[in-house]
Enzyme design. Structure first.
Site, PDB file in Angstrom:
ATOM      1  N   GLU A 120      45.934  13.394  28.196  1.00 30.51           N
ATOM      2  CA  GLU A 120      46.002  12.493  29.354  1.00 30.51           C
ATOM      3  C   GLU A 120      44.734  12.621  30.180  1.00 30.51           C
ATOM      4  O   GLU A 120      44.266  13.720  30.471  1.00 30.51           O
ATOM      5  CB  GLU A 120      47.176  12.816  30.297  1.00 30.51           C
ATOM      6  N   GLU A 149      53.543  19.325  30.067  1.00 33.31           N
ATOM      7  CA  GLU A 149      53.217  19.951  31.346  1.00 33.31           C
ATOM      8  C   GLU A 149      54.279  20.932  31.862  1.00 33.31           C
ATOM      9  O   GLU A 149      54.971  20.660  32.851  1.00 33.31           O
ATOM     10  CB  GLU A 149      52.940  18.869  32.404  1.00 33.31           C
TER      11      GLU A 149
END
Ligand code: PNW
Length: 442
Positions: free
Chosen positions: A350, A166
């Protein structure tokens, strides 16, 4: 869960994920201080001023945790390697740290699971943070050294590699929103961090390839923007969010450019000669990881660029206050394949939800989580039916763990962790997924 493996293409992989600082217990094994230790120690940054010194004590209990992954019928286990554990000052090697990941990877393979490794899930060594962290180009260059070390040590056994978890959180959330370490609210540091974390990815990818690692990717998070109204100002504000959050990194890493809409506000803060790095940043990927939880409603706001504000969620939300919007997952995947990634395999790295603690009589009834996962799996099936090349789906998270700024108060696990006893208790969602994966009725 009324789904079975046969609802997905043959070879479609199911997994569950964790990250180092969130579960290992950073105090064990000679890890160096990282910027989350100091961020957590500053009052007001983290709920309960909690840190990851003990967390789930996975460092000492990884066999038990991997047994749970295997018994759940999963195919892969996504985990991360702490830079500060392996290189306590960002450069010098801690042999105990390397040895830990050696043993961990062997233990994953011993259970017939695929090790899906993420190099950087946010443990920046304090020595590098003190010299400017991600706002400093040196951090990207040092990251390549870390990638080379890990690639040469584990490249023969790891199934897939991701450089960075991320980049948006590493840069924007941490330097503009101030919600994560180092907790800045500074547009110049933000722009520089956005570029340097992208560069770290590119340099890391090259270092991994040069040291014998294969199946290389990166993990990006996506949060589709929904304009609050059809007023032109709200639509433009949502587009600015979309450019900085959803398009910035994927466009850099697949096409070697940053979106014009983002450059409008960021270009004058980028480091000199940033363009010269774009070819490095756009080195070919073998796969792309997609983290997806929610959408964001955006409205125009007064003030300097980017001049937006987040509007309240609508409908059902999770314990994070995040709106539940499975249909947006189908849309994100379809958009990514169409606009950026084409035939490149996508992996959902995720997806999952936080729900309040509900341990009662040794069991956890988390039917909301099961429903959330089921709805998102159906969204995944739709994307696959529409032709998106998806290779798997990974649930965040195996364990309740250190949820960053929320400390131990938000629980994402399929397995409950008592943070006093450190006892693990599989929740109903774990059992539901296990039945699906092993092909018998729940
Ligand atoms: C991800 N946001 O973080 C991380 O990869 C995990 O470590 C984390 O536990 C999980 O999602 C749940 O939060 C994010 O504010 C944190 O937009 C915050 C945001 C997005 C992702």
């Amino acid at each position: 869960m009324d789904l079975t493996r046969s609802d997905f293409p043959p070879g479609f992989l199911f997994g569950t994920a964790t990250s180092a600082y969130q579960i290992e217990g950073h105090a064990a094994g000679g890890a160096g201080p990282c910027h989350w230790d100091s961020f957590a120690a500053t009052p007001g940054n983290v709920a309960g001023a909690a840190d990851g010194r003990i967390a789930c004590d996975h460092y000492h209990r990884f066999d038990e945790d991997l047994d749970l992954v295997a018994a759940g019928g999963f195919d892969l286990y996504r985990f991360s390697t702490s830079w500060a554990r392996v290189m306590p000052d960002g450069e010098t090697v801690n042999e105990d740290g390397l040895d830990f990941y050696d043993r961990l990877v062997d233990a994953i393979l011993a259970r017939d699971l695929r090790p899906a490794l993420t190099l950087y899930h946010w443990e920046l060594p304090s020595a590098l943070a003190d010299r400017g962290g991600w706002a400093n180009r040196e951090t990207a260059e040092r990251f390549a050294g870390f990638a080379a070390l890990m690639g040469s040590r584990l490249g023969d056994r790891v199934w897939s590699w991701a450089t960075i978890n991320e980049p948006w959180c590493v840069s924007w959330l941490s330097h503009f929103d101030g919600h994560h370490a180092p907790g800045l609210r500074d547009i110049r540091a933000t722009a520089r961090a956005m570029h340097h974390v992208s560069l770290a990815h590119g340099l890391g990818l090259a270092a991994l390839r040069a040291h014998g690692a294969g199946n290389l990717g990166v993990v990006l998070n996506f949060e589709p923007a929904r304009p609050e109204s059809d007023r032109a100002e709200d639509i433009a504000a949502a587009d600015r969010h979309d450019a900085t959050y959803n398009r910035f990194f994927v466009q850099a890493m697949t096409r070697g450019s940053y979106p014009e809409t983002a450059l409008d506000g960021l270009e004058r803060h980028l480091p000199d000669r940033w363009q010269a790095d774009m070819a490095t940043i756009a080195a070919p990927l073998d796969w792309l990881g997609v983290n997806y939880y929610t959408i964001r409603r955006i409205t125009a706001a007064a003030g300097p660029w980017p001049a937006w504000r987040t509007a309240p969620p609508r409908g059902q939300v999770t314990d994070m206050g995040w709106e539940i919007a499975p249909e947006a997952l189908t849309a994100v995947l379809t958009w990514l394949a169409r606009e950026y990634t084409g035939t490149l395999p996508l992996l959902i790295t995720e997806n999952g939800m936080a729900a309040p603690d509900a341990l009662r009589g040794g069991a956890v009834r988390d039917d909301d989580r099961t429903a959330y996962i089921c709805a998102h799996l159906n969204a995944v099936r739709e994307a696959i039916a529409g032709g998106v090349p998806l290779s798997g789906y990974v649930v965040w998270s195996l364990l309740d763990n250190y949820e960053w700024a929320f400390g131990y108060f938000k629980r994402f696990g399929l397995v409950h962790v008592g943070f006093e006893s450190l006892q693990r208790t599989p929740k109903a969602s774990y059992h539901a997924l296990a039945s699906m994966l092993k092909g018998h009725a729940p």
